[in-house]
Design a protein around this motif. Structure first.
Motif, mmCIF file in Angstrom:
data_model
loop_
_atom_site.group_PDB
_atom_site.id
_atom_site.type_symbol
_atom_site.label_atom_id
_atom_site.label_comp_id
_atom_site.label_asym_id
_atom_site.label_seq_id
_atom_site.Cartn_x
_atom_site.Cartn_y
_atom_site.Cartn_z
ATOM 1 N N SER A 88 27.551 117.108 -29.865
ATOM 2 C CA SER A 88 28.712 117.454 -29.038
ATOM 3 C C SER A 88 29.525 118.619 -29.567
ATOM 4 O O SER A 88 30.168 119.323 -28.783
ATOM 5 C CB SER A 88 29.635 116.230 -28.896
ATOM 6 O OG SER A 88 28.971 115.152 -28.278
ATOM 7 N N ILE A 180 35.640 112.677 -31.588
ATOM 8 C CA ILE A 180 34.473 111.831 -31.368
ATOM 9 C C ILE A 180 34.966 110.394 -31.554
ATOM 10 O O ILE A 180 35.327 109.989 -32.658
ATOM 11 C CB ILE A 180 33.333 112.147 -32.343
ATOM 12 C CG1 ILE A 180 32.932 113.622 -32.229
ATOM 13 C CG2 ILE A 180 32.137 111.236 -32.072
ATOM 14 C CD1 ILE A 180 32.433 114.041 -30.863
ATOM 15 N N HIS A 289 33.239 111.915 -26.173
ATOM 16 C CA HIS A 289 33.608 113.226 -26.689
ATOM 17 C C HIS A 289 34.806 113.682 -25.881
ATOM 18 O O HIS A 289 34.695 113.972 -24.684
ATOM 19 C CB HIS A 289 32.455 114.218 -26.546
ATOM 20 C CG HIS A 289 32.826 115.606 -26.960
ATOM 21 N ND1 HIS A 289 32.243 116.750 -26.411
ATOM 22 C CD2 HIS A 289 33.742 116.074 -27.861
ATOM 23 C CE1 HIS A 289 32.771 117.825 -26.955
ATOM 24 N NE2 HIS A 289 33.677 117.443 -27.828
#
Length: 294
Positions: A88, A180, A289
């Motif tokens: 991500s 995260i 995310h």
């Protein structure tokens, strides 16, 4: 194994050792490799996303709180957290100011992280997790726009005021910075526990989160993706709340699948890679995310 292949593998190990020494890793440190997405190995091979250990099996069974890496002690959700990070967030390096809240792993892990990013570990009261600083996510004692990345795994459910915590995370992130975020997704919709609930370190649980956390994050200004494996996406598409090995009793999988909008899911792990990383059963491996615009 041929002599050539043995020589190649030996050379690779020696090269990695040189890199570790050059980056200042202390003896016995968890040998983290560069932050790059994991790739599946050969069938039957298991690999740790944290320390890159490889072998025949993780220990302790298929559960996000077990499935232990023999190399570093990472459990399933630790590997999922790292996989979410590496798939991500691009460009992670020594310039990246990264805060990790209540990291499970010990000093060698923290030393290895500090050799690769500008790393800061926090915990609320330093009781269950020893860290660099004590931080309350509801009132983070850090300057505005001071962090590039926050990794927070199974912490937000222990915070009474979710809104205050999300506002603070937004404040301390730089524009374009990322959170995260992992929490135990145990049911379809967020609610407080029906009766007092504590995790293994006697930390009280204030919230049992559901898939509506996506909307909550967006309401606080985050650009948000709900991350999952290909297997979970298939179950969501089919509306199928059954798994071949049954359901762990902590999870109300029927309500989770019913509450899932497949269009909200971002698949970051195919079947072979999930098997390699030990990310099974797939209903235990969801994450977010959340990105600050800019």
């Amino acid at each position: 194994m041929s002599l050539v292949r043995r020589a190649v593998r030996k050379a690779r190990r020696e090269a990695r050792a040189v890199v570790d020494r050059a980056q200042g890793l202390p003896p016995g440190a968890v040998p983290l490799r560069p932050f790059t997405p994991q790739v599946p190995g050969r069938p039957g091979l298991r690999r740790c996303a944290v320390c890159r250990w490889q072998g025949a099996a993780f220990t302790g069974g298929n559960h996000c709180e077990a499935s232990v890496c023999p190399g570093c002690g990472a459990i399933g959700r630790d590997r999922w957290l790292f996989h979410c990070l590496t798939t991500s967030v691009a460009g992670i390096g020594k310039q990246t100011r990264l805060l990790e809240t209540s990291p499970r792993l010990g000093d060698s892990y923290k030393d290895a992280m500090a050799a690769r990013v500008d790393y800061l570990a926090s915990d609320y009261d330093q009781r269950a997790h020893k860290a660099d600083i004590a931080l309350d996510l509801q009132k983070i004692d850090l300057p505005d726009a001071s962090l590039d990345v926050v990794m927070t795994s199974h912490v937000l459910e222990h915070v009474p005021d979710t809104s205050a915590a999300l506002n603070e995370l937004m404040r301390v992130l730089k524009p374009g910075g990322s959170v995260i975020l992992l929490v135990p997704v145990l049911q379809g919709a967020t609610a407080p526990p029906a009766e007092p609930e504590f995790h293994g370190d006697d930390t009280p649980v204030f919230w049992r989160f559901g898939l509506d956390l996506t909307g909550t994050l967006r309401a606080h200004g985050f650009e948000t993706r709900l991350l999952c494996t290909a297997d979970f996406r298939r179950h969501a598409d089919a509306g199928d709340p059954t798994w071949p090995d049954g359901i762990s009793p902590e999870w109300d999988v029927a309500s989770i699948v019913a509450a899932t909008d497949p269009n909200e899911l971002t698949v970051i792990c195919d079947d072979r890679l999930a098997d390699t990383l030990g990310l099974v059963p797939s209903y235990m491996y969801l994450g977010w995310h959340a990105r600050k615009p800019g």
